[in-house]
Design a protein around this motif. Structure first.
Motif, PDB file in Angstrom:
ATOM      1  N   PRO A 298       0.823  -1.228   0.000  1.00 30.20           N
ATOM      2  CA  PRO A 298       0.000   0.000   0.000  1.00 30.20           C
ATOM      3  C   PRO A 298       0.847   1.263   0.000  1.00 30.20           C
ATOM      4  CG  PRO A 298      -0.204  -1.180   2.099  1.00 30.20           C
ATOM      5  CD  PRO A 298       0.533  -2.077   1.167  1.00 30.20           C
ATOM      6  N   LEU A 299       1.985   1.204   0.647  1.00 26.08           N
ATOM      7  CA  LEU A 299       2.852   2.383   0.692  1.00 26.08           C
ATOM      8  C   LEU A 299       3.375   2.720  -0.702  1.00 26.08           C
ATOM      9  CD1 LEU A 299       4.206   4.491   2.442  1.00 26.08           C
ATOM     10  CD2 LEU A 299       6.128   2.937   2.708  1.00 26.08           C
ATOM     11  N   ARG A 300       3.696   1.648  -1.435  1.00 24.45           N
ATOM     12  CA  ARG A 300       4.187   1.864  -2.799  1.00 24.45           C
ATOM     13  C   ARG A 300       3.111   2.572  -3.625  1.00 24.45           C
ATOM     14  NH1 ARG A 300       5.283  -3.285  -4.297  1.00 24.45           N
ATOM     15  NH2 ARG A 300       6.875  -3.438  -2.696  1.00 24.45           N
ATOM     16  N   ALA A 301       1.854   2.184  -3.422  1.00 26.18           N
ATOM     17  CA  ALA A 301       0.758   2.819  -4.153  1.00 26.18           C
ATOM     18  C   ALA A 301       0.698   4.298  -3.787  1.00 26.18           C
ATOM     19  CB  ALA A 301      -0.559   2.127  -3.819  1.00 26.18           C
ATOM     20  N   MET A 302       0.794   4.593  -2.477  1.00 26.38           N
ATOM     21  CA  MET A 302       0.719   5.990  -2.051  1.00 26.38           C
ATOM     22  C   MET A 302       1.844   6.820  -2.647  1.00 26.38           C
ATOM     23  SD  MET A 302      -0.258   5.434   1.910  1.00 26.38           S
ATOM     24  CE  MET A 302       0.424   6.971   2.460  1.00 26.38           C
ATOM     25  N   SER A 303       3.068   6.304  -2.545  1.00 28.15           N
ATOM     26  CA  SER A 303       4.190   7.121  -3.016  1.00 28.15           C
ATOM     27  C   SER A 303       4.184   7.198  -4.533  1.00 28.15           C
ATOM     28  CB  SER A 303       5.520   6.594  -2.480  1.00 28.15           C
ATOM     29  OG  SER A 303       5.718   5.286  -2.904  1.00 28.15           O
ATOM     30  N   GLY A 304       3.805   6.083  -5.183  1.00 30.08           N
ATOM     31  CA  GLY A 304       3.772   6.073  -6.648  1.00 30.08           C
ATOM     32  C   GLY A 304       2.742   7.053  -7.177  1.00 30.08           C
ATOM     33  N   PHE A 305       1.533   7.008  -6.592  1.00 29.06           N
ATOM     34  CA  PHE A 305       0.464   7.876  -7.103  1.00 29.06           C
ATOM     35  C   PHE A 305       0.700   9.343  -6.751  1.00 29.06           C
ATOM     36  CE2 PHE A 305      -1.948   3.875  -7.568  1.00 29.06           C
ATOM     37  CZ  PHE A 305      -2.286   4.038  -8.914  1.00 29.06           C
ATOM     38  N   SER A 306       1.268   9.593  -5.585  1.00 29.21           N
ATOM     39  CA  SER A 306       1.514  11.013  -5.256  1.00 29.21           C
ATOM     40  C   SER A 306       2.616  11.575  -6.149  1.00 29.21           C
ATOM     41  CB  SER A 306       1.821  11.216  -3.770  1.00 29.21           C
ATOM     42  OG  SER A 306       2.809  10.321  -3.336  1.00 29.21           O
ATOM     43  N   ALA A 307       3.612  10.720  -6.475  1.00 29.58           N
ATOM     44  CA  ALA A 307       4.662  11.183  -7.397  1.00 29.58           C
ATOM     45  C   ALA A 307       4.065  11.437  -8.776  1.00 29.58           C
ATOM     46  CB  ALA A 307       5.781  10.156  -7.474  1.00 29.58           C
ATOM     47  N   ALA A 308       3.148  10.541  -9.199  1.00 31.99           N
ATOM     48  CA  ALA A 308       2.510  10.701 -10.510  1.00 31.99           C
ATOM     49  C   ALA A 308       1.667  11.968 -10.538  1.00 31.99           C
ATOM     50  CB  ALA A 308       1.653   9.477 -10.817  1.00 31.99           C
ATOM     51  N   LEU A 309       0.967  12.214  -9.422  1.00 31.92           N
ATOM     52  CA  LEU A 309       0.124  13.407  -9.312  1.00 31.92           C
ATOM     53  C   LEU A 309       0.972  14.671  -9.495  1.00 31.92           C
ATOM     54  CD1 LEU A 309      -2.879  13.672  -8.760  1.00 31.92           C
ATOM     55  CD2 LEU A 309      -2.361  13.922  -6.324  1.00 31.92           C
ATOM     56  N   LYS A 310       2.115  14.653  -8.858  1.00 28.26           N
ATOM     57  CA  LYS A 310       2.999  15.830  -8.940  1.00 28.26           C
ATOM     58  C   LYS A 310       3.533  16.010 -10.372  1.00 28.26           C
ATOM     59  CE  LYS A 310       7.154  17.806  -6.948  1.00 28.26           C
ATOM     60  NZ  LYS A 310       8.305  17.547  -6.089  1.00 28.26           N
ATOM     61  N   GLU A 311       3.930  14.895 -10.931  1.00 29.67           N
ATOM     62  CA  GLU A 311       4.563  14.960 -12.241  1.00 29.67           C
ATOM     63  C   GLU A 311       3.576  15.305 -13.354  1.00 29.67           C
ATOM     64  OE1 GLU A 311       7.496  11.845 -12.525  1.00 29.67           O
ATOM     65  OE2 GLU A 311       7.228  11.907 -14.712  1.00 29.67           O
ATOM     66  N   ASP A 312       2.410  14.609 -13.327  1.00 27.79           N
ATOM     67  CA  ASP A 312       1.476  14.768 -14.452  1.00 27.79           C
ATOM     68  C   ASP A 312       0.510  15.919 -14.265  1.00 27.79           C
ATOM     69  OD1 ASP A 312       2.757  12.543 -15.270  1.00 27.79           O
ATOM     70  OD2 ASP A 312       1.155  11.134 -14.708  1.00 27.79           O
ATOM     71  N   HIS A 313       0.190  16.246 -13.006  1.00 28.66           N
ATOM     72  CA  HIS A 313      -0.833  17.282 -12.791  1.00 28.66           C
ATOM     73  C   HIS A 313      -0.319  18.392 -11.893  1.00 28.66           C
ATOM     74  CE1 HIS A 313      -3.584  14.353 -14.556  1.00 28.66           C
ATOM     75  NE2 HIS A 313      -3.071  13.455 -13.711  1.00 28.66           N
ATOM     76  N   GLY A 314       0.982  18.468 -11.740  1.00 29.21           N
ATOM     77  CA  GLY A 314       1.592  19.443 -10.834  1.00 29.21           C
ATOM     78  C   GLY A 314       1.119  20.869 -11.088  1.00 29.21           C
ATOM     79  N   ALA A 315       0.875  21.195 -12.382  1.00 28.67           N
ATOM     80  CA  ALA A 315       0.494  22.560 -12.743  1.00 28.67           C
ATOM     81  C   ALA A 315      -0.857  22.950 -12.150  1.00 28.67           C
ATOM     82  CB  ALA A 315       0.463  22.687 -14.263  1.00 28.67           C
ATOM     83  N   LEU A 316      -1.701  21.936 -11.835  1.00 28.97           N
ATOM     84  CA  LEU A 316      -3.045  22.228 -11.318  1.00 28.97           C
ATOM     85  C   LEU A 316      -3.026  22.658  -9.854  1.00 28.97           C
ATOM     86  CD1 LEU A 316      -4.974  19.170 -12.826  1.00 28.97           C
ATOM     87  CD2 LEU A 316      -4.987  21.542 -13.641  1.00 28.97           C
ATOM     88  N   PHE A 317      -1.911  22.382  -9.169  1.00 28.20           N
ATOM     89  CA  PHE A 317      -1.854  22.672  -7.725  1.00 28.20           C
ATOM     90  C   PHE A 317      -1.305  24.049  -7.460  1.00 28.20           C
ATOM     91  CE2 PHE A 317      -1.781  18.065  -8.020  1.00 28.20           C
ATOM     92  CZ  PHE A 317      -2.666  17.695  -7.033  1.00 28.20           C
ATOM     93  N   ASP A 318      -2.027  24.799  -6.607  1.00 22.11           N
ATOM     94  CA  ASP A 318      -1.456  26.103  -6.230  1.00 22.11           C
ATOM     95  C   ASP A 318      -0.487  25.890  -5.064  1.00 22.11           C
ATOM     96  OD1 ASP A 318      -2.885  25.699  -3.974  1.00 22.11           O
ATOM     97  OD2 ASP A 318      -4.386  27.263  -4.338  1.00 22.11           O
ATOM     98  N   GLY A 319       0.106  26.943  -4.547  1.00 20.48           N
ATOM     99  CA  GLY A 319       1.149  26.863  -3.524  1.00 20.48           C
ATOM    100  C   GLY A 319       0.817  25.952  -2.369  1.00 20.48           C
ATOM    101  N   ASP A 320      -0.375  26.161  -1.773  1.00 19.09           N
ATOM    102  CA  ASP A 320      -0.774  25.390  -0.601  1.00 19.09           C
ATOM    103  C   ASP A 320      -0.933  23.915  -0.921  1.00 19.09           C
ATOM    104  OD1 ASP A 320      -0.843  26.419   1.824  1.00 19.09           O
ATOM    105  OD2 ASP A 320      -3.039  26.451   2.032  1.00 19.09           O
TER     106      ASP A 320
END
Ligand SMILES: Nc1ncnc2c1ncn2[C@@H]1O[C@H](COP(=O)(O)OP(=O)(O)OP(=O)(O)O)[C@@H](O)[C@H]1O
Ligand SMILES: [Mg+2]
Length: 285
Positions: A70-92
């Motif tokens: 499960p940890l691998r899923a969390m770290s993998g998906f959060s890394a993917a979120l940052k990489e693929d959709h990073g532009a959608l996130f504001d500072g906070d």
């Protein structure tokens, strides 16, 4: 039975001494019976403890292992979120995402630590003559190779030997020397020594450094897993090294203690139960 002589010295009869030993026999039998019962109870308790220990080991191992997926899923998906959709996130939101990524990395390190700890003393203890001097020198050379920019003066006394499990003792030394290396990183003239020293009249070994040291008021936490005496931003680590070392030393029937004062360096001394008595020709290292 003794001869009885008359006044002229002639044997005139015999004297028979008799002692009733029934009671003594009974007492001896009782002691034997109690001893046997005691031995049986010790054997039973030892077996129970061994089983409980094994169960705990297996549990720790399984939990640590199962947490990984499960940890691998969390770290993998959060890394993917940052990489693929990073532009959608504001500072906070970006900061929150970064916390998740760092948290899962940290958890992964902790799980690795748990597994290291549980593996450290797994298996049967092999008893052989181990040349601690040779191992310590090899470790220092390796540490120096990993950080070639650092100037550390290290010295290992000749002829340090112990009888024990080579793999485990090597892991213990790696942690102790690794700590000495790490906690001298900000010391101008870093010095690390490994020496022989008697501990409570038993042959012992000490790893001494002149690094950051620690406050003896917190020495009780030194060997507890995941307990640290320095902040992570001062010195990296998860706090599993000394717990591992202590397990290894206790498994050998030895003891370990650390002494220090803040800024005054640290000294870790340990014994290994069956100190080697073999001559140099018998060494296998
Ligand atoms: N040589 C040393 N000098 C100063 N402090 C030390 C030394 N060795 C250990 N300590 C203190 O004891 C704590 C526990 O040591 P331990 O080796 O278990 O953990 P760590 O070095 O922080 O992390 P890890 O070994 O898991 O990477 C350390 O966090 C540090 O505060
Ligand atoms: Mg350490």
């Amino acid at each position: 039975v003794q001869p009885w002589r008359d006044t002229a010295g002639e044997v005139a009869g015999i004297i028979v001494f008799a002692e009733d030993i029934t009671e003594r026999r009974q007492a001896e039998d009782e002691v034997r019976r109690l001893n046997a019962a005691l031995e049986r109870r010790v054997a039973e308790r030892t077996a129970e403890l061994r089983a409980a220990n094994k169960e705990l080991e297996a549990f720790t191992y399984a939990v640590a292992h199962d947490l990984r997926a499960p940890l691998r899923a969390m770290s993998g998906f959060s890394a993917a979120l940052k990489e693929d959709h990073g532009a959608l996130f504001d500072g906070d939101a970006a900061a929150c995402l970064q916390e998740i990524i760092e948290g899962s990395q940290r958890m992964s390190d902790l799980i690795d630590g748990l597994l290291t700890l549980s593996r450290a003393t797994k298996g049967k203890l092999q008893r052989e003559n181990v040349d601690l001097s040779a191992i310590a020198r090899r470790i220092c050379l390796e540490l120096a190779r990993q950080e070639p920019e650092r100037v550390v003066h290290w010295e290992v006394e000749d002829g340090l030997r112990a009888r024990g499990d080579r793999r485990m003792l090597e892991a213990a030394l790696y942690n102790l020397l690794g700590n000495a290396w790490k906690y001298t990183v900000r010391t101008p003239h870093a010095e690390i020594r490994m020496i022989a020293q008697k501990i409570e009249s038993r042959p012992g070994f000490c790893v001494v450094d002149n690094g950051a040291g620690f406050d003896m008021r917190h020495a009780g936490k030194l060997f507890a897993p995941f307990q640290r005496l320095h902040r992570r931003d001062e010195f990296p680590g998860i706090g599993i090294g000394l717990a591992t070392v202590q397990r290894i030393i206790l498994r050998h029937g030895g003891q370990i203690q650390g002494t220090s004062a803040p800024g005054q360096g640290a000294k870790f001394c340990f014994t290994v139960e069956n100190h080697a008595v073999a001559g140099p020709g018998e060494m296998d290292e």
